[in-house]
Design a protein around this motif. Structure first.
Motif, short mmCIF file in Angstrom:
data_model
loop_
_atom_site.label_atom_id
_atom_site.label_comp_id
_atom_site.label_asym_id
_atom_site.label_seq_id
_atom_site.Cartn_x
_atom_site.Cartn_y
_atom_site.Cartn_z
N SER A 141 0.83 -1.21 0.00
CA SER A 141 0.00 0.00 0.00
C SER A 141 0.86 1.25 0.00
O SER A 141 0.58 2.21 -0.73
N PHE A 142 1.91 1.26 0.80
CA PHE A 142 2.82 2.41 0.86
C PHE A 142 3.48 2.61 -0.50
O PHE A 142 3.55 3.73 -1.02
N ARG A 143 3.95 1.54 -1.10
CA ARG A 143 4.62 1.61 -2.41
C ARG A 143 3.67 2.15 -3.48
O ARG A 143 4.05 3.00 -4.29
N MET A 144 2.42 1.67 -3.48
CA MET A 144 1.45 2.15 -4.47
C MET A 144 1.15 3.63 -4.28
O MET A 144 1.03 4.38 -5.26
N MET A 145 1.04 4.09 -3.03
CA MET A 145 0.75 5.50 -2.79
C MET A 145 1.94 6.37 -3.18
O MET A 145 1.75 7.46 -3.74
N CYS A 146 3.15 5.90 -2.92
CA CYS A 146 4.33 6.65 -3.36
C CYS A 146 4.29 6.82 -4.88
O CYS A 146 4.50 7.92 -5.39
N LYS A 147 4.02 5.74 -5.58
CA LYS A 147 3.97 5.78 -7.04
C LYS A 147 2.89 6.75 -7.53
O LYS A 147 3.13 7.54 -8.44
N LYS A 148 1.70 6.70 -6.90
CA LYS A 148 0.61 7.60 -7.28
C LYS A 148 0.99 9.06 -7.09
O LYS A 148 0.52 9.93 -7.83
N GLN A 149 1.81 9.34 -6.07
CA GLN A 149 2.19 10.72 -5.79
C GLN A 149 3.50 11.12 -6.49
O GLN A 149 4.04 12.19 -6.25
N GLY A 150 4.04 10.24 -7.34
CA GLY A 150 5.22 10.58 -8.14
C GLY A 150 6.55 10.31 -7.45
O GLY A 150 7.56 10.89 -7.82
N GLY A 164 21.36 -11.36 12.82
CA GLY A 164 21.28 -11.24 11.37
C GLY A 164 20.06 -11.88 10.76
O GLY A 164 19.94 -11.96 9.54
N ASN A 165 19.14 -12.35 11.59
CA ASN A 165 17.91 -12.95 11.09
C ASN A 165 16.86 -11.88 10.83
O ASN A 165 16.71 -10.95 11.61
N ALA A 166 16.13 -12.04 9.73
CA ALA A 166 15.09 -11.07 9.39
C ALA A 166 13.97 -11.13 10.42
O ALA A 166 13.56 -12.20 10.85
N THR A 167 13.48 -9.96 10.82
CA THR A 167 12.33 -9.87 11.72
C THR A 167 11.09 -9.66 10.86
O THR A 167 11.18 -9.60 9.63
N ASN A 168 9.93 -9.51 11.48
CA ASN A 168 8.70 -9.25 10.74
C ASN A 168 8.56 -7.78 10.34
O ASN A 168 7.68 -7.43 9.56
N ASP A 169 9.41 -6.91 10.89
CA ASP A 169 9.33 -5.48 10.60
C ASP A 169 10.07 -5.15 9.30
O ASP A 169 11.09 -5.75 8.99
N ILE A 170 9.52 -4.20 8.57
CA ILE A 170 10.10 -3.79 7.29
C ILE A 170 10.25 -2.27 7.29
O ILE A 170 9.30 -1.54 7.56
N ARG A 171 11.46 -1.79 7.01
CA ARG A 171 11.71 -0.35 6.92
C ARG A 171 11.52 0.07 5.47
O ARG A 171 12.03 -0.58 4.55
N VAL A 172 10.76 1.15 5.25
CA VAL A 172 10.54 1.69 3.91
C VAL A 172 11.00 3.14 3.85
O VAL A 172 10.87 3.88 4.82
N TRP A 173 11.58 3.52 2.73
CA TRP A 173 12.06 4.87 2.50
C TRP A 173 11.30 5.51 1.35
O TRP A 173 11.03 4.84 0.34
N LYS A 174 10.98 6.77 1.48
CA LYS A 174 10.39 7.55 0.39
C LYS A 174 11.55 8.18 -0.38
O LYS A 174 12.41 8.84 0.22
N LEU A 175 11.58 7.95 -1.68
CA LEU A 175 12.69 8.41 -2.51
C LEU A 175 12.18 9.24 -3.69
O LEU A 175 11.03 9.12 -4.10
#
Length: 72
Positions: free
Chosen positions: A36-45, A58-69
């Motif tokens: 949802s975050f990725r789609m909204m970023c794309k919609k807003q350019g 070093g094991n992946a957790t359930n949390d995901i960090r996202v950056w607006k670029l």
């Protein structure tokens, strides 16, 4: 900016993406939220990147960090 501040907003993805500056990041808990975050970023350019957050072993957790670029 804590993601939880936007949880109750009707338009939480619009609000979140607009509130973030280029290069800002936030932590999301569900892969569906990342989509949802990725789609909204794309919609807003904008584009975004996401990375799994890893624990001290070093094991992946359930949390995901996202950056607006900036869209290239």
């Amino acid at each position: 900016m804590p993601y939880s501040d936007f949880d109750k907003s009707r338009n939480k993805w619009v609000t979140l993406v607009r509130a973030m500056d280029i290069g800002d990041s936030t932590v999301l808990k569900k892969s569906g939220d990342v989509v949802s975050f990725r789609m909204m970023c794309k919609k807003q350019g904008f584009s975004c990147k996401s990375r799994a957050i890893r624990d001290e072993d070093g094991n992946a957790t359930n949390d995901i960090r996202v950056w607006k670029l900036k869209n290239d």
